[in-house]
Each structure stands twice: as C-alpha cells, then as structure tokens.
Motif scaffolding. Structure first.
Motif, PDB file in Angstrom:
ATOM      1  N   LEU A 244       0.837  -1.183  -0.202  1.00 13.75           N
ATOM      2  CA  LEU A 244       0.001   0.001   0.216  1.00 13.75           C
ATOM      3  C   LEU A 244       0.776   1.332  -0.081  1.00 13.75           C
ATOM      4  O   LEU A 244       0.486   2.167  -0.621  1.00 13.75           O
ATOM      5  CB  LEU A 244      -0.865   0.046   1.151  1.00 13.75           C
ATOM      6  CG  LEU A 244      -1.962  -0.935   1.337  1.00 13.75           C
ATOM      7  CD1 LEU A 244      -2.739  -1.265   2.657  1.00 13.75           C
ATOM      8  CD2 LEU A 244      -2.939  -0.851   0.091  1.00 13.75           C
ATOM      9  N   GLU A 245       1.987   1.205   0.700  1.00 14.61           N
ATOM     10  CA  GLU A 245       2.775   2.366   0.753  1.00 14.61           C
ATOM     11  C   GLU A 245       3.188   3.275  -0.689  1.00 14.61           C
ATOM     12  O   GLU A 245       3.084   4.568  -0.443  1.00 14.61           O
ATOM     13  CB  GLU A 245       3.959   2.279   1.515  1.00 14.61           C
ATOM     14  CG  GLU A 245       3.781   2.198   3.017  1.00 14.61           C
ATOM     15  CD  GLU A 245       4.744   1.659   3.974  1.00 14.61           C
ATOM     16  OE1 GLU A 245       5.861   1.266   3.528  1.00 14.61           O
ATOM     17  OE2 GLU A 245       4.617   1.641   5.192  1.00 14.61           O
ATOM     18  N   PRO A 246       3.464   2.493  -1.482  1.00 10.06           N
ATOM     19  CA  PRO A 246       3.803   3.322  -2.672  1.00 10.06           C
ATOM     20  C   PRO A 246       2.377   3.958  -3.224  1.00 10.06           C
ATOM     21  O   PRO A 246       2.548   4.937  -4.180  1.00 10.06           O
ATOM     22  CB  PRO A 246       4.085   2.116  -3.898  1.00 10.06           C
ATOM     23  CG  PRO A 246       4.663   1.173  -2.784  1.00 10.06           C
ATOM     24  CD  PRO A 246       3.718   1.253  -1.752  1.00 10.06           C
ATOM     25  N   LEU A 247       1.220   3.618  -2.988  1.00 14.73           N
ATOM     26  CA  LEU A 247       0.056   4.168  -3.544  1.00 14.73           C
ATOM     27  C   LEU A 247      -0.189   5.580  -2.652  1.00 14.73           C
ATOM     28  O   LEU A 247      -1.151   6.225  -3.141  1.00 14.73           O
ATOM     29  CB  LEU A 247      -0.924   3.417  -3.318  1.00 14.73           C
ATOM     30  CG  LEU A 247      -0.916   1.776  -3.800  1.00 14.73           C
ATOM     31  CD1 LEU A 247      -1.924   1.061  -3.805  1.00 14.73           C
ATOM     32  CD2 LEU A 247      -0.571   2.029  -5.385  1.00 14.73           C
ATOM     33  N   LEU A 248       0.328   5.878  -1.389  1.00 13.90           N
ATOM     34  CA  LEU A 248      -0.126   6.703  -0.597  1.00 13.90           C
ATOM     35  C   LEU A 248      -0.086   8.211  -0.918  1.00 13.90           C
ATOM     36  O   LEU A 248      -0.919   8.836  -0.782  1.00 13.90           O
ATOM     37  CB  LEU A 248       0.627   6.575   0.691  1.00 13.90           C
ATOM     38  CG  LEU A 248       0.588   5.585   1.691  1.00 13.90           C
ATOM     39  CD1 LEU A 248       1.332   5.600   2.959  1.00 13.90           C
ATOM     40  CD2 LEU A 248      -1.004   5.402   1.996  1.00 13.90           C
ATOM     41  N   PRO A 249       1.154   8.674  -1.847  1.00 16.26           N
ATOM     42  CA  PRO A 249       0.896  10.008  -2.238  1.00 16.26           C
ATOM     43  C   PRO A 249      -0.531  10.607  -2.834  1.00 16.26           C
ATOM     44  O   PRO A 249      -0.931  11.541  -2.713  1.00 16.26           O
ATOM     45  CB  PRO A 249       2.176  10.118  -3.268  1.00 16.26           C
ATOM     46  CG  PRO A 249       2.907   9.109  -2.841  1.00 16.26           C
ATOM     47  CD  PRO A 249       2.079   7.845  -2.427  1.00 16.26           C
ATOM     48  N   ASP A 250      -0.954   9.681  -3.426  1.00 17.96           N
ATOM     49  CA  ASP A 250      -2.379   9.871  -4.292  1.00 17.96           C
ATOM     50  C   ASP A 250      -3.462   9.191  -3.696  1.00 17.96           C
ATOM     51  O   ASP A 250      -4.476   8.919  -4.539  1.00 17.96           O
ATOM     52  CB  ASP A 250      -2.138   9.689  -5.774  1.00 17.96           C
ATOM     53  CG  ASP A 250      -0.830  10.602  -6.442  1.00 17.96           C
ATOM     54  OD1 ASP A 250      -0.878  12.062  -6.071  1.00 17.96           O
ATOM     55  OD2 ASP A 250      -0.456  10.030  -7.131  1.00 17.96           O
ATOM     56  N   ALA A 251      -3.333   8.658  -2.745  1.00 18.30           N
ATOM     57  CA  ALA A 251      -4.442   7.685  -2.014  1.00 18.30           C
ATOM     58  C   ALA A 251      -5.625   8.144  -1.888  1.00 18.30           C
ATOM     59  O   ALA A 251      -5.854   9.565  -1.324  1.00 18.30           O
ATOM     60  CB  ALA A 251      -3.863   6.904  -0.842  1.00 18.30           C
TER      61      ALA A 251
END
Length: 416
Positions: A244-251
């Motif tokens: 999940l962490e790579p998705l956080l900037p635009d989550a």
C-alpha cells in the motif's frame, strides 16, 4: 499397572503449576515474559510451576488466564466443575445461519444476482446498522446470510473480468463483516474459514482497499491466537503495508485509512510483545496518516479516524502494562467522540483495563458499566471485560462485589 505406563490424568490429576507450565510452553512464552505480564518475578513463576507455592488466589488465576489466553479456566485449574470460558463469548443464536451460508457451495444459478451497486448499498447500510446498534451481533447476524449468498452469486454471474473483480471486492468486504460477527464465538474453524475466504476474494479483486482490510483482519486473527502467532501477524501486516505505501501520495481516504489501521495493528502486536519504542513508533506513523484524513472521516470497517487515535493510545499503554501512562491516556481520550457504539464500548473496556492496571478497581468497574450501556454485546464477548468482572466479584468491598455480581449476571457469567 506397569511402573512405566502412561499415568491416568483423572486418577492422578495434574497440579495447577504443571498445567500453568504446559500452557505457557504451548504458547511459546518464557518465564520472564509471563512474569512481566503478571507483574511478578520469574522466580515466583518458577515456584508456582514447580509446586513450591500453592495455587494463587482467584484474582491472580484470572490474570494468568488472560496472559496465557486460556479459553477455559478449567484447563488451568483442573476443576471441571467450574468451567469459565474467558476469551470466547456465548454462541449467538444466529451463528448457525451464518455458518450455513458460509459453508454452502451452491453451483446452480436459479435466480439473477443483484447488481453490484445494489449489493454495495446494502453492505454500507449493514455497516451503518452495526455501528448504531447496541445489539450489533443480532443486527449483523440477521443480515449476513442473505448478503453472503447474494455476494457469492454476483461473483459467479459477472460478465466481464472487470465486473468480476468489482464483485470480488464486495464479497471480500462481506466476509469482513462476517468476521466481526464470528469473532470470539465458539467456532474458531469458522473464523479462519471466513478470514481466508476474505483474503482470497480480496486478492482476486486487485482492489487495494479490499486487500488492506482482509490483511488487517487476518493479522488480528493471528495475533489473537497467542504469542506463538505474533510473527505470522506481523508477516501479513507488513506485506500489506509494503503493497500500500507506494500508493499513498495519491491515495483515497479509504486507502489512507486502511494503511493507518494496519500501522496501528503493527504497533498493537509490538505492544503485546512488550516492545515499547516500536509500539509507539507505529502509533506515531498511524497518527500522521490520521492527520491527513478529514476531521469527520470514520472508516466503516476499522473505525480508523482522527478520533480513534486517542483510544489506540490507551490500548498501546495498556498492552505495555504501563499503569500510570494508561490512565493518563484514558483521561486524555475521555472526551473523544466515537460514533460507533460497539467501538465506543471496546474503548471503555480498554479504559477499564487501564484503571485496573493502575489499581483503581472502583473506576474500572464503573467504566465497564459504561461499556455495557453503550453496547451490551461487545462487553459480553470480550475476554478482558469478563476477567475484570469475575475478579471484582471476589472484591473485599461489599458494594463493589454487589456491583460486579450484577454486571456478571447481565453478562451471563453468573446465574440470575
């Protein structure tokens, strides 16, 4: 009988200390770790296990049972005339119907599946009903069988790969709702079946939120199985966070929330291990995620939100057995507005644990009464609450004994 024959456990029953040692070793727990959880010295544990000390008082027996996650007090005491299941609540009347829906393997398509949007709307209403109801297991148990059957049917009748993935995400969340219902009931095999099916459906959906929720629930199931399963809980938790962490900037808010919930779960497990710095480090990470959410946001599955972080701080401090810090966090969190009745009741139980840990038994009992008022079904199925109530039934104060006995009767722990 030959002298080397296997002893008859009923003719020569095991002593309390021997049972305690067997259960401790079965959990993979060392004497120093158990001693730390009980607030005693390792030598005290050794003396009890070796028979140099007699069976302790009921209050300590209940603490030992909690630390070792003993399901039935008779397993620890050897007294089969007084069984008391601490960490498993009573079987709910609707458990059989939910189990039948989970276990069914229908292959025919004798009716048309409801549209995915309609099913999603029903699921959202089910979560809302759960948060509002004091008897939330009754409400959810009534809705689940049809939801399970319809969600399974929607997956089978999906026309395209995209439709099937969307249906699998809904099915996974239905299993998540089912896991809340099944948890702490006397069918652990059903709990694991629901958790595993939820994981499979989530993976097939390729939906980040569904995957995160399924991992969050699976990690809890592993951790609640005892210290020997903490590594499995971490493995599931950390793998989901890496995803999940790579998705956080635009989550989206939902993906942010499930990420924060997973981070707190990692801290919860660390606190269970007694790892102070690691536990609070994960809490800090979760708190930073919570700060990115709107003030009014409340995740329907995990309850993750800005408001819940104070309650989470109480839990971390309690699991670390920090009495003074637990109470400080409980006082700081007491003004929290938690919109979910079962989650508020769970928070009250954690506050009660904090007050009892700090030696404030009267306040602990009063806080459990608040939990019962918020959601009776939450406290009835909570092992920590059951342990505190049973311990207070033996209190020296007549008034406290009476209050505890009244609550114990309402929880079904004592005959009316």
């Amino acid at each position: 009988m030959p002298v080397d024959a296997t002893p008859d456990p009923y003719a020569n029953p095991l002593a309390f200390g021997q049972r305690m040692q067997i259960l401790r070793e079965k959990r993979g727990m060392s004497r120093p770790v158990l001693a730390g959880l009980l607030g005693v010295s390792p030598s005290w544990v050794k003396k009890v296990e070796s028979g140099q000390m007699h069976m302790p008082k009921l209050s300590m027996i209940l603490r030992i049972a909690e630390a070792l996650r003993v399901r039935d007090l008779a397993d620890l005491t050897g007294d089969q005339s007084m069984p008391a299941d601490l960490f498993i609540g009573p079987g709910h009347p609707r458990l059989g119907a939910v189990k039948a829906a989970v276990d069914a393997f229908p292959l025919g398509q004798d009716r048309e599946a409801p549209p995915a949007a309609h099913l999603q709307h029903r699921l959202a209403r089910a979560w809302s009903a759960r948060h509002k109801a004091p008897n939330h297991r009754e409400v959810v148990g009534e809705l689940l069988p049809e939801l399970i059957r319809d969600a399974q049917l929607t997956v089978r009748q999906a026309d395209t790969a995209a439709d099937r993935r969307a249906a699998q995400a809904i099915l996974s969340e239905v299993y998540s709702l089912a896991q809340f219902f099944v948890a702490y009931q006397p069918d652990s095999a059903l709990l694991w079946r629901v958790a595993e099916r939820g994981m499979v459906a989530a993976q097939d959906s390729e939906d980040p939120h569904a995957i995160g929720v399924a991992a969050w629930l699976a990690a809890q199931a592993h951790r609640d199985s005892g210290p020997g399963h903490f590594d499995a809980a971490d493995a599931v938790n950390l793998e989901a966070l890496r995803y999940l962490e790579p998705l956080l900037p635009d989550a989206s808010d939902t993906v942010l929330a499930i990420t924060g919930a997973l981070q707190f779960e990692a801290g919860y497990t660390a606190a269970r291990r007694g790892e102070n710095g690691t536990a609070w480090g994960w809490w800090d990470k979760a708190n930073r995620i919570a700060a990115r959410l709107p003030g009014s946001y409340y995740h329907p599955v995990t309850s993750f939100s800005r408001a819940i972080m104070g309650a989470h701080a109480v839990t971390v401090a309690v699991e670390l057995r920090a009495g003074g810090e637990s109470v400080r966090q409980a006082v700081a969190a007491d003004t929290l507005t938690i919109p979910s009745r079962p989650r508020l009741a769970r928070h009250r139980i954690e506050e009660a644990r904090a007050y009892q840990l700090d030696g404030q038994a009267e306040t602990a009992l009063a806080t459990l009464e608040k939990a019962h008022k918020a959601a009776p079904e939450t406290i009835r199925y909570n092992g920590y609450a059951r342990r505190i109530v049973l311990e207070e039934v033996e209190a020296k104060s007549p008034e406290r004994r009476q209050r505890a006995a009244t609550l114990a009767t309402e929880l079904g722990l004592l005959a009316a």
